[in-house]
Scaffold this motif. Structure first.
Motif, mmCIF file in Angstrom:
data_model
loop_
_atom_site.group_PDB
_atom_site.id
_atom_site.type_symbol
_atom_site.label_atom_id
_atom_site.label_comp_id
_atom_site.label_asym_id
_atom_site.label_seq_id
_atom_site.Cartn_x
_atom_site.Cartn_y
_atom_site.Cartn_z
ATOM 1 N N VAL A 242 -33.359 12.611 -16.573
ATOM 2 C CA VAL A 242 -34.293 13.368 -15.740
ATOM 3 C C VAL A 242 -34.269 14.837 -16.137
ATOM 4 C CG1 VAL A 242 -34.144 11.784 -13.774
ATOM 5 C CG2 VAL A 242 -32.595 13.721 -13.909
ATOM 6 N N ARG A 243 -35.392 15.524 -15.900
ATOM 7 C CA ARG A 243 -35.487 16.964 -16.159
ATOM 8 C C ARG A 243 -35.783 17.682 -14.852
ATOM 9 N NH1 ARG A 243 -39.298 18.025 -20.486
ATOM 10 N NH2 ARG A 243 -37.493 17.859 -21.833
ATOM 11 N N SER A 244 -34.971 18.681 -14.551
ATOM 12 C CA SER A 244 -35.153 19.475 -13.345
ATOM 13 C C SER A 244 -36.407 20.339 -13.478
ATOM 14 C CB SER A 244 -33.935 20.378 -13.131
ATOM 15 O OG SER A 244 -34.201 21.355 -12.150
ATOM 16 N N THR A 245 -37.245 20.342 -12.438
ATOM 17 C CA THR A 245 -38.435 21.183 -12.465
ATOM 18 C C THR A 245 -38.065 22.652 -12.275
ATOM 19 O OG1 THR A 245 -38.799 20.690 -10.129
ATOM 20 C CG2 THR A 245 -40.086 19.449 -11.703
ATOM 21 N N GLU A 246 -36.941 22.935 -11.645
ATOM 22 C CA GLU A 246 -36.543 24.324 -11.410
ATOM 23 C C GLU A 246 -35.892 24.945 -12.637
ATOM 24 O OE1 GLU A 246 -33.466 26.759 -8.594
ATOM 25 O OE2 GLU A 246 -34.684 25.195 -7.660
ATOM 26 N N SER A 247 -34.894 24.271 -13.202
ATOM 27 C CA SER A 247 -34.130 24.866 -14.306
ATOM 28 C C SER A 247 -34.573 24.389 -15.682
ATOM 29 C CB SER A 247 -32.643 24.541 -14.142
ATOM 30 O OG SER A 247 -32.410 23.158 -14.379
ATOM 31 N N GLY A 248 -35.252 23.241 -15.737
ATOM 32 C CA GLY A 248 -35.617 22.661 -17.031
ATOM 33 C C GLY A 248 -34.470 21.907 -17.682
ATOM 34 N N GLY A 249 -33.310 21.911 -17.012
ATOM 35 C CA GLY A 249 -32.146 21.206 -17.538
ATOM 36 C C GLY A 249 -32.316 19.702 -17.449
ATOM 37 N N GLU A 250 -31.642 19.001 -18.338
ATOM 38 C CA GLU A 250 -31.693 17.539 -18.344
ATOM 39 C C GLU A 250 -30.350 16.968 -17.935
ATOM 40 O OE1 GLU A 250 -33.078 16.285 -22.179
ATOM 41 O OE2 GLU A 250 -35.024 17.255 -21.913
ATOM 42 N N ALA A 251 -30.402 15.844 -17.233
ATOM 43 C CA ALA A 251 -29.188 15.167 -16.788
ATOM 44 C C ALA A 251 -29.450 13.674 -16.736
ATOM 45 C CB ALA A 251 -28.775 15.673 -15.414
ATOM 46 N N VAL A 252 -28.383 12.907 -16.750
ATOM 47 C CA VAL A 252 -28.471 11.453 -16.662
ATOM 48 C C VAL A 252 -27.898 11.021 -15.324
ATOM 49 C CG1 VAL A 252 -27.712 9.277 -17.675
ATOM 50 C CG2 VAL A 252 -28.278 11.206 -19.162
ATOM 51 N N HIS A 253 -28.646 10.134 -14.635
ATOM 52 C CA HIS A 253 -28.205 9.668 -13.319
ATOM 53 C C HIS A 253 -28.356 8.159 -13.204
ATOM 54 C CE1 HIS A 253 -27.798 13.639 -11.555
ATOM 55 N NE2 HIS A 253 -28.970 13.955 -12.062
ATOM 56 N N LYS A 254 -27.473 7.574 -12.408
ATOM 57 C CA LYS A 254 -27.615 6.171 -12.037
ATOM 58 C C LYS A 254 -28.756 6.056 -11.045
ATOM 59 C CE LYS A 254 -22.795 5.085 -12.773
ATOM 60 N NZ LYS A 254 -21.550 4.591 -12.220
ATOM 61 N N PRO A 255 -29.419 4.896 -10.972
ATOM 62 C CA PRO A 255 -30.527 4.728 -10.017
ATOM 63 C C PRO A 255 -30.130 5.017 -8.577
ATOM 64 C CG PRO A 255 -30.322 2.803 -11.440
ATOM 65 C CD PRO A 255 -29.173 3.713 -11.762
ATOM 66 N N SER A 256 -28.897 4.714 -8.222
ATOM 67 C CA SER A 256 -28.456 4.922 -6.836
ATOM 68 C C SER A 256 -28.386 6.401 -6.461
ATOM 69 C CB SER A 256 -27.091 4.278 -6.624
ATOM 70 O OG SER A 256 -26.122 4.848 -7.502
ATOM 71 N N ALA A 257 -28.352 7.294 -7.449
ATOM 72 C CA ALA A 257 -28.293 8.727 -7.168
ATOM 73 C C ALA A 257 -29.668 9.355 -7.018
ATOM 74 C CB ALA A 257 -27.536 9.438 -8.292
ATOM 75 N N LEU A 258 -30.712 8.611 -7.384
ATOM 76 C CA LEU A 258 -32.071 9.139 -7.365
ATOM 77 C C LEU A 258 -32.869 8.607 -6.175
ATOM 78 C CD1 LEU A 258 -32.911 8.650 -11.142
ATOM 79 C CD2 LEU A 258 -32.203 10.778 -10.022
ATOM 80 N N LYS A 259 -33.759 9.454 -5.687
ATOM 81 C CA LYS A 259 -34.694 9.038 -4.639
ATOM 82 C C LYS A 259 -36.094 9.437 -5.087
ATOM 83 C CE LYS A 259 -31.470 9.417 -0.857
ATOM 84 N NZ LYS A 259 -31.084 10.116 0.340
ATOM 85 N N ARG A 260 -37.037 8.525 -4.907
ATOM 86 C CA ARG A 260 -38.433 8.790 -5.263
ATOM 87 C C ARG A 260 -38.979 9.867 -4.343
ATOM 88 N NH1 ARG A 260 -40.568 5.381 -8.508
ATOM 89 N NH2 ARG A 260 -39.343 3.669 -7.691
ATOM 90 N N LYS A 261 -39.674 10.838 -4.889
ATOM 91 C CA LYS A 261 -40.257 11.919 -4.089
ATOM 92 C C LYS A 261 -41.700 11.558 -3.775
ATOM 93 C CE LYS A 261 -41.159 16.868 -4.171
ATOM 94 N NZ LYS A 261 -40.925 17.240 -2.843
ATOM 95 N N GLY A 262 -42.072 11.769 -2.513
ATOM 96 C CA GLY A 262 -43.461 11.520 -2.094
ATOM 97 C C GLY A 262 -43.673 10.110 -1.904
#
Length: 71
Positions: free
Chosen positions: A51-71
């Motif tokens: 994933v890429r942060s919209t604020e910092s532009g940084g990239e990171a890798v996450h497990k699905p359980s750490a992510l939540k769909r926005k909207g």
């Protein structure tokens, strides 16, 4: 156990050191991969997401359980 699946371009949020971060899914990782000098352990049964942060532009890798769909 069924996990949430995300797709390229999905807007997601996750917990970061500074609170809640927001960004977009760049890709689904389904095999062990080297990213930013680190080995990401993943498989088809246990994927991770780049994933890429919209604020910092940084990239990171996450497990699905750490992510939540926005909207």
């Amino acid at each position: 156990m069924m996990t949430t699946e995300f797709h390229k371009g999905d807007r997601v949020t996750w917990q970061s050191h500074g609170g809640t971060a927001e960004g977009k899914v760049l890709r689904k990782i389904t095999e062990d991969t080297e990213l930013a000098g680190r080995t990401v352990r993943a498989s088809k049964d246990a994927p991770q997401y780049l994933v890429r942060s919209t604020e910092s532009g940084g990239e990171a890798v996450h497990k699905p359980s750490a992510l939540k769909r926005k909207g």
